[in-house]
Write an enzyme that holds these catalytic residues in place. Structure first.
Site, PDB file in Angstrom:
ATOM      1  N   HIS A   1      41.891  48.427  44.092  1.00 29.96           N
ATOM      2  CA  HIS A   1      41.014  47.267  44.247  1.00 29.96           C
ATOM      3  C   HIS A   1      41.293  46.584  45.585  1.00 29.96           C
ATOM      4  CE1 HIS A   1      40.054  47.723  40.010  1.00 29.96           C
ATOM      5  NE2 HIS A   1      39.187  46.737  40.112  1.00 29.96           N
TER       6      HIS A   1
ATOM      7  N   HIS B   1      47.685  44.206  38.723  1.00 30.54           N
ATOM      8  CA  HIS B   1      48.747  44.933  39.415  1.00 30.54           C
ATOM      9  C   HIS B   1      49.992  44.079  39.649  1.00 30.54           C
ATOM     10  CE1 HIS B   1      46.730  48.758  40.316  1.00 30.54           C
ATOM     11  NE2 HIS B   1      45.626  48.044  40.437  1.00 30.54           N
TER      12      HIS B   1
END
Length: 324
Positions: A202, A286
């Site tokens: 991302h 994350h």
């Protein structure tokens, strides 16, 4: 006495600091905010083939408090997961409607050659950025670089391996599955892609996309803006007759056209939403190291393609600079 020609207007290299600042701000918010308590999401959902990270094992709670912490939020599903489609559409609109690259007015041969060179170099820069995104997150002679790195650092398809291991002698070898599975196939099969260093696709995709569009849009808009305020590359030197062909953009009425305005709105809309989703990724998705790994890869590519050519003539002659 003639003065040196001014440098073309463009984003300064320091503008890239917005990306580490965004990740730092998001990381601090995730630590300090009582609502930002990331946990593992045990649900398994099919992964879009155009998802920005095939190795994306998102750190989400099963019932996230914030709307943007949900994998199925509308911006993640219809913007981030097909982010390169939006990036491509915005870039193409810039090429089609910016007078820097196209014009319906009669042109001399030198003007046509200049526009063709600019267009070709812009497409080359887009292609280079796309290659970095594609090899990192989609395919690299098999699994993408992010997937390969994840497996190399100890990652595997945990739940699927456990289930297959309980199948008995007639089942498949768990070791084979560990080797063959990518994040996409693992999650589709109901497994959990965990255990390794999962570089944030991302972050990588959003930084590449927003930087690409920002540099190209500023480069395409700079000649018109300079002309509006009476500043041109000819300032400080005697204008030659041949300069009429070398800088045709400044005198074109198309710079304020309806189509160009909406093309720029699309570009900056994608950039703005891309930055917002980068900020949301910094908060909810994350680990700290995984996000900064994705940022490092992206900024290395952006610096090489958009900043380094300012210093290396040999590289600038090949890929050019936006607006030049």
């Amino acid at each position: 006495m003639a003065a040196a020609t001014s440098r073309p207007a463009s984003l300064p290299a320091v503008a890239l600091l917005v990306y580490p600042a965004t990740l730092l701000l998001g990381s601090l918010f995730s630590i300090l905010s009582p609502t930002a308590r990331p946990g593992r999401d045990s649900s398994a959902q099919p992964v879009s083939p155009l998802a920005p990270s095939l190795a994306s094992d998102l750190h989400l709670s099963e019932n996230p408090v914030n709307y943007f912490a949900r994998k199925n939020n509308v911006f993640n599903v219809y913007f981030v997961k097909i982010g390169w489609l939006w990036t491509t559409a915005a870039f193409v609109s810039l090429l089609v409607f910016s007078p820097l690259y196209s014009s319906s007015r009669p042109q001399s041969s030198s003007q046509q050659e200049t526009r063709f060179r600019r267009t070709l170099q812009a497409v080359l820069r887009y292609t280079l950025v796309t290659i970095v995104w594609y090899l990192s997150t989609q395919w690299f002679f098999g699994p993408a670089i992010i997937d390969r790195g994840f497996v190399a650092t100890g990652g595997k398809c945990e739940r699927a391996l456990q289930e297959v291991g309980n199948m008995g002698p007639g089942g498949s070898n768990p070791t084979d599955l560990e080797t063959l599975f990518t994040a996409a196939t693992c999650k589709t099969a109901g497994g959990a892609w965990r255990g390794g260093h999962d570089i944030s696709g991302h972050v990588l995709m959003l930084v590449l996309a927003t930087a690409l569009l920002s540099f190209e849009a500023v480069g395409a808009s700079a000649p018109a803006l300079l002309a509006r305020f009476g500043v041109t590359a000819d300032t400080g030197r005697e204008r030659k007759a041949s300069d009429a062909d070398s800088n045709p953009i400044l005198e074109s009425p198309e710079t304020s056209s309806f189509a160009r305005t909406w093309a720029l709105r699309l570009v900056w809309g994608v950039v703005g939403l891309g930055w917002w989703m980068l900020f949301m990724t910094a908060i909810w998705f994350h680990t700290w190291l995984e996000k900064w790994s994705g940022l490092t890869i992206a900024l290395t590519a952006v610096y090489t393609i958009y900043i380094l050519p300012r210093r290396l003539d040999s590289l600038r002659d090949v890929i050019g600079l936006p607006g030049v």
